[in-house]
Write a protein that holds these residues in place. Structure first.
Motif, PDB file in Angstrom:
ATOM      1  N   LEU A 211      21.863 115.583 -59.700  1.00 35.13           N
ATOM      2  CA  LEU A 211      22.723 114.434 -59.978  1.00 35.13           C
ATOM      3  C   LEU A 211      21.820 113.251 -60.296  1.00 35.13           C
ATOM      4  O   LEU A 211      20.741 113.114 -59.722  1.00 35.13           O
ATOM      5  CB  LEU A 211      23.581 114.084 -58.766  1.00 35.13           C
ATOM      6  CG  LEU A 211      24.738 115.018 -58.393  1.00 35.13           C
ATOM      7  CD1 LEU A 211      25.418 114.498 -57.133  1.00 35.13           C
ATOM      8  CD2 LEU A 211      25.745 115.139 -59.527  1.00 35.13           C
ATOM      9  N   ASP A 212      22.289 112.404 -61.191  1.00 35.46           N
ATOM     10  CA  ASP A 212      21.517 111.222 -61.540  1.00 35.46           C
ATOM     11  C   ASP A 212      22.400 109.992 -61.353  1.00 35.46           C
ATOM     12  O   ASP A 212      23.361 109.799 -62.096  1.00 35.46           O
ATOM     13  CB  ASP A 212      21.047 111.356 -62.999  1.00 35.46           C
ATOM     14  CG  ASP A 212      20.147 110.214 -63.404  1.00 35.46           C
ATOM     15  OD1 ASP A 212      19.613 109.530 -62.505  1.00 35.46           O
ATOM     16  OD2 ASP A 212      19.988 109.994 -64.616  1.00 35.46           O
ATOM     17  N   PHE A 213      22.089 109.202 -60.330  1.00 35.79           N
ATOM     18  CA  PHE A 213      22.822 107.960 -60.093  1.00 35.79           C
ATOM     19  C   PHE A 213      22.138 106.869 -60.900  1.00 35.79           C
ATOM     20  O   PHE A 213      20.979 106.541 -60.654  1.00 35.79           O
ATOM     21  CB  PHE A 213      22.791 107.592 -58.604  1.00 35.79           C
ATOM     22  CG  PHE A 213      23.562 108.524 -57.714  1.00 35.79           C
ATOM     23  CD1 PHE A 213      23.083 109.794 -57.426  1.00 35.79           C
ATOM     24  CD2 PHE A 213      24.767 108.125 -57.144  1.00 35.79           C
ATOM     25  CE1 PHE A 213      23.785 110.652 -56.599  1.00 35.79           C
ATOM     26  CE2 PHE A 213      25.479 108.981 -56.316  1.00 35.79           C
ATOM     27  CZ  PHE A 213      24.991 110.241 -56.041  1.00 35.79           C
ATOM     28  N   LYS A 214      22.849 106.323 -61.865  1.00 35.14           N
ATOM     29  CA  LYS A 214      22.246 105.322 -62.754  1.00 35.14           C
ATOM     30  C   LYS A 214      22.128 103.977 -62.037  1.00 35.14           C
ATOM     31  O   LYS A 214      23.081 103.540 -61.395  1.00 35.14           O
ATOM     32  CB  LYS A 214      23.128 105.116 -63.993  1.00 35.14           C
ATOM     33  CG  LYS A 214      23.391 106.383 -64.790  1.00 35.14           C
ATOM     34  CD  LYS A 214      22.356 106.581 -65.878  1.00 35.14           C
ATOM     35  CE  LYS A 214      22.674 107.778 -66.760  1.00 35.14           C
ATOM     36  NZ  LYS A 214      22.685 109.070 -66.068  1.00 35.14           N
ATOM     37  N   PRO A 215      20.970 103.317 -62.199  1.00 28.33           N
ATOM     38  CA  PRO A 215      20.874 101.971 -61.622  1.00 28.33           C
ATOM     39  C   PRO A 215      21.811 101.032 -62.369  1.00 28.33           C
ATOM     40  O   PRO A 215      22.095 101.229 -63.548  1.00 28.33           O
ATOM     41  CB  PRO A 215      19.408 101.593 -61.814  1.00 28.33           C
ATOM     42  CG  PRO A 215      18.862 102.538 -62.822  1.00 28.33           C
ATOM     43  CD  PRO A 215      19.744 103.740 -62.871  1.00 28.33           C
ATOM     44  N   ARG A 216      22.279 100.041 -61.669  1.00 25.14           N
ATOM     45  CA  ARG A 216      23.259  99.106 -62.222  1.00 25.14           C
ATOM     46  C   ARG A 216      22.764  98.437 -63.505  1.00 25.14           C
ATOM     47  O   ARG A 216      23.504  98.326 -64.463  1.00 25.14           O
ATOM     48  CB  ARG A 216      23.513  98.054 -61.145  1.00 25.14           C
ATOM     49  CG  ARG A 216      24.814  97.401 -61.227  1.00 25.14           C
ATOM     50  CD  ARG A 216      24.977  96.468 -60.050  1.00 25.14           C
ATOM     51  NE  ARG A 216      26.112  95.622 -60.276  1.00 25.14           N
ATOM     52  CZ  ARG A 216      27.356  95.958 -59.976  1.00 25.14           C
ATOM     53  NH1 ARG A 216      27.597  97.113 -59.405  1.00 25.14           N
ATOM     54  NH2 ARG A 216      28.351  95.150 -60.229  1.00 25.14           N
ATOM     55  N   GLY A 217      21.495  98.034 -63.486  1.00 23.53           N
ATOM     56  CA  GLY A 217      20.882  97.492 -64.692  1.00 23.53           C
ATOM     57  C   GLY A 217      21.573  96.250 -65.233  1.00 23.53           C
ATOM     58  O   GLY A 217      22.279  95.557 -64.518  1.00 23.53           O
ATOM     59  N   TRP A 218      21.367  96.009 -66.500  1.00 32.06           N
ATOM     60  CA  TRP A 218      21.916  94.793 -67.106  1.00 32.06           C
ATOM     61  C   TRP A 218      23.286  95.035 -67.718  1.00 32.06           C
ATOM     62  O   TRP A 218      24.092  94.142 -67.852  1.00 32.06           O
ATOM     63  CB  TRP A 218      20.971  94.271 -68.202  1.00 32.06           C
ATOM     64  CG  TRP A 218      19.601  93.994 -67.663  1.00 32.06           C
ATOM     65  CD1 TRP A 218      18.481  94.732 -67.848  1.00 32.06           C
ATOM     66  CD2 TRP A 218      19.227  92.913 -66.811  1.00 32.06           C
ATOM     67  NE1 TRP A 218      17.428  94.171 -67.172  1.00 32.06           N
ATOM     68  CE2 TRP A 218      17.848  93.053 -66.533  1.00 32.06           C
ATOM     69  CE3 TRP A 218      19.920  91.813 -66.261  1.00 32.06           C
ATOM     70  CZ2 TRP A 218      17.150  92.161 -65.722  1.00 32.06           C
ATOM     71  CZ3 TRP A 218      19.218  90.923 -65.467  1.00 32.06           C
ATOM     72  CH2 TRP A 218      17.855  91.094 -65.201  1.00 32.06           C
ATOM     73  N   LYS A 219      23.505  96.291 -68.135  1.00 33.34           N
ATOM     74  CA  LYS A 219      24.776  96.586 -68.792  1.00 33.34           C
ATOM     75  C   LYS A 219      25.838  96.918 -67.751  1.00 33.34           C
ATOM     76  O   LYS A 219      25.630  97.773 -66.891  1.00 33.34           O
ATOM     77  CB  LYS A 219      24.622  97.795 -69.721  1.00 33.34           C
ATOM     78  CG  LYS A 219      24.099  97.432 -71.101  1.00 33.34           C
ATOM     79  CD  LYS A 219      24.229  98.623 -72.048  1.00 33.34           C
ATOM     80  CE  LYS A 219      23.375  99.733 -71.566  1.00 33.34           C
ATOM     81  NZ  LYS A 219      23.467 101.021 -71.916  1.00 33.34           N
ATOM     82  N   ALA A 220      26.966  96.265 -67.843  1.00 32.61           N
ATOM     83  CA  ALA A 220      28.040  96.517 -66.881  1.00 32.61           C
ATOM     84  C   ALA A 220      28.485  97.982 -66.950  1.00 32.61           C
ATOM     85  O   ALA A 220      28.910  98.559 -65.955  1.00 32.61           O
ATOM     86  CB  ALA A 220      29.231  95.602 -67.175  1.00 32.61           C
ATOM     87  N   SER A 221      28.329  98.592 -68.131  1.00 36.91           N
ATOM     88  CA  SER A 221      28.854  99.949 -68.308  1.00 36.91           C
ATOM     89  C   SER A 221      28.085 100.998 -67.518  1.00 36.91           C
ATOM     90  O   SER A 221      28.590 102.078 -67.275  1.00 36.91           O
ATOM     91  CB  SER A 221      28.833 100.307 -69.797  1.00 36.91           C
ATOM     92  OG  SER A 221      27.497 100.278 -70.264  1.00 36.91           O
TER      93      SER A 221
END
Ligand code: CLR
Length: 428
Positions: A238-248
């Motif tokens: 599983l890959d939990f994406k970091p929140r980052g700059w994009k809200a998506s």
């Protein structure tokens, strides 16, 4: 009988063993706190934290208004909210399908972190917490087995699974973010309805408080997670994406289940705060051509449409401290439970109870008192040169994975049963 490895326990035997521990849990689940709104003073997190860059959580002294009325032991019990995914996993006949449910269970633990930028109470050494759900058929137990570093050893059981592991975290405040890295491995022993026993393992991902400087603190959970079935060789990444700059990209999780042959059987995708789906890889439909799998396919045979594996429970607004309805049930202390509860149980901590009731000043005073008592005990132990020995767990090594883990000695629930029959807890 301690939990021996290599000894396959039948579901029926397990059920017989667990049932007596439901004593005390007869009353309906708690639906609200005494308090209707937590009017905690609103202090900027950055204002308090800016002098603490580089520190870990154990070295931070924060005003009690930064706490929430849970303990870290109860935060581990929160993993149980979606335990029905494990029951479903055990009913599936195909091992890769079981993996879908197990992996989504591992991801479901993060939904409740939303809106909870608050510090749980640090458990005292030897503090315990039990939680049983007669309606769901499981019981959960955890003991704080080390204070420096803080470690909790947990063991949850139901007829079709055992879930156990070590809750230990490394934390550091970087200024921009406050990162919490869980260290321990979590084990799942599944007893599928088709027979036998399987061990799954995984490690939890990083939790992080972001947006501290901008005054909009939020909990994010990110990083890779590998769930492994040691019996069949199936793996889910599983890959939990970091929140980052994009809200998506916020809350996004994607994944793949591969069989022992390395081929992708399932794709997983969704958001850990909302819904997670799985889709069968075209070409593997025949593997699932069994009655138990009918539900995963849509009406037209052979279709590989995505299906909903998990959906987050509703989060009604207006619960103090942004707790979830499940968390409200954890610190409830009904009269029927009080007499059988171990004297070390979190529910009996006066500071946490005061916090829950909105008596923040009293909570702070009591917190200091119990922590001071603990420091005194520690000094006495050091002076006499003796080590603290956990009461309900011993150290062991998993024969299958080779990793160290905490072996539950099973005495807790047996002693509790004695207490329910009129005995008393010895000095624990
Ligand atoms: C994440 C899931 C793990 C167990 C676990 C351990 C520590 C918890 C963490 C979970 C969630 C985030 C957490 C953290 C301790 C502190 C941190 C609650 C439950 C909060 C958000 C930090 C608050 C920051 C203060 C400075 C206010 O299985």
């Amino acid at each position: 009988r301690p939990h021996e490895e290599g000894l396959v326990v039948s579901r029926e035997a397990k059920k017989q063993e667990i049932t007596p521990s439901f004593h005390g849990y007869e009353e309906p689940l708690r639906k609200r706190l005494k308090l209707d709104a937590d009017n905690r003073p609103k202090i900027s997190l950055w204002a308090i934290l800016k002098s603490m860059i580089g520190k870990d959580m154990t070295k931070m002294t924060l005003p009690v208004s930064f706490n929430e009325p849970t303990s870290l032991l109860q935060r581990v019990a929160e993993d149980m909210e979606y335990a029905d995914l494990l029951d479903t996993a055990a009913e599936r006949l195909d091992s890769t399908e079981r993996m879908v449910y197990v992996a989504v269970f591992a991801a479901s633990e993060y939904a409740s972190t939303i809106g909870r930028v608050a510090k749980p109470f640090n458990p005292l050494l030897g503090e315990t917490y039990e939680y049983a759900r007669p309606d769901k058929g499981y019981r959960f137990f955890i003991e704080q087995v080390s204070h420096h570093p803080p470690i909790g050893a947990a063991y949850a059981e139901s007829p079709s699974w055992d879930y156990y592991g070590e809750s230990a975290v490394k934390s550091k405040f970087y200024g921009k973010s406050f990162d919490i890295n869980p260290l321990g491995t979590w084990f799942l022993k599944l007893r599928p309805s088709s027979g036998g026993e399987e061990i799954y393992t995984w490690k939890k991902v990083t939790s992080s408080v972001v947006g501290i400087i901008t005054g909009n603190p939020t909990v994010d959970n990110y990083g890779p997670m590998e769930v492994k079935n040691w019996k069949t060789g199936d793996v889910c990444i599983l890959d939990f994406k970091p929140r980052g700059w994009k809200a998506s990209s916020a809350y996004q999780v994607t994944g793949k289940v591969t069989g022992a042959d390395g081929k992708t059987r399932w794709s997983i995708g969704g958001r850990w705060n909302d819904k997670i789906y799985a889709r069968l890889t075209p070409g593997f439909e025949d593997d699932l051509d069994r009655p138990s799998s009918v539900s995963v396919r849509s009406q037209d045979a052979g279709s590989t449409q995505a299906f909903l594996v998990w959906q987050c429970h509703e989060r009604p607004s207006g619960i103090p401290f942004n707790l979830t309805p499940f968390v409200l049930t954890l610190n409830a202390l009904p009269e029927s439970l009080r007499p059988v509860l171990a004297p070390t149980d979190t529910r009996l901590r006066p500071d946490q109870r005061a916090m829950e009731d909105g008596e923040y000043d009293f909570a702070a005073v009591e917190k200091n008192r119990v922590e001071e008592k603990q420091r005194k005990k520690r000094r006495e132990r050091e002076a006499s040169g003796e080590d603290h020995k956990p009461r309900w767990f011993t150290k062991g090594r998993c024969e299958i994975t080779g990793e160290p883990y905490w072996v539950f000695n099973d005495q807790y629930w047996r002693m509790r049963d004695e207490v329910a029959k009129g005995g008393s807890w010895e000095k624990v």
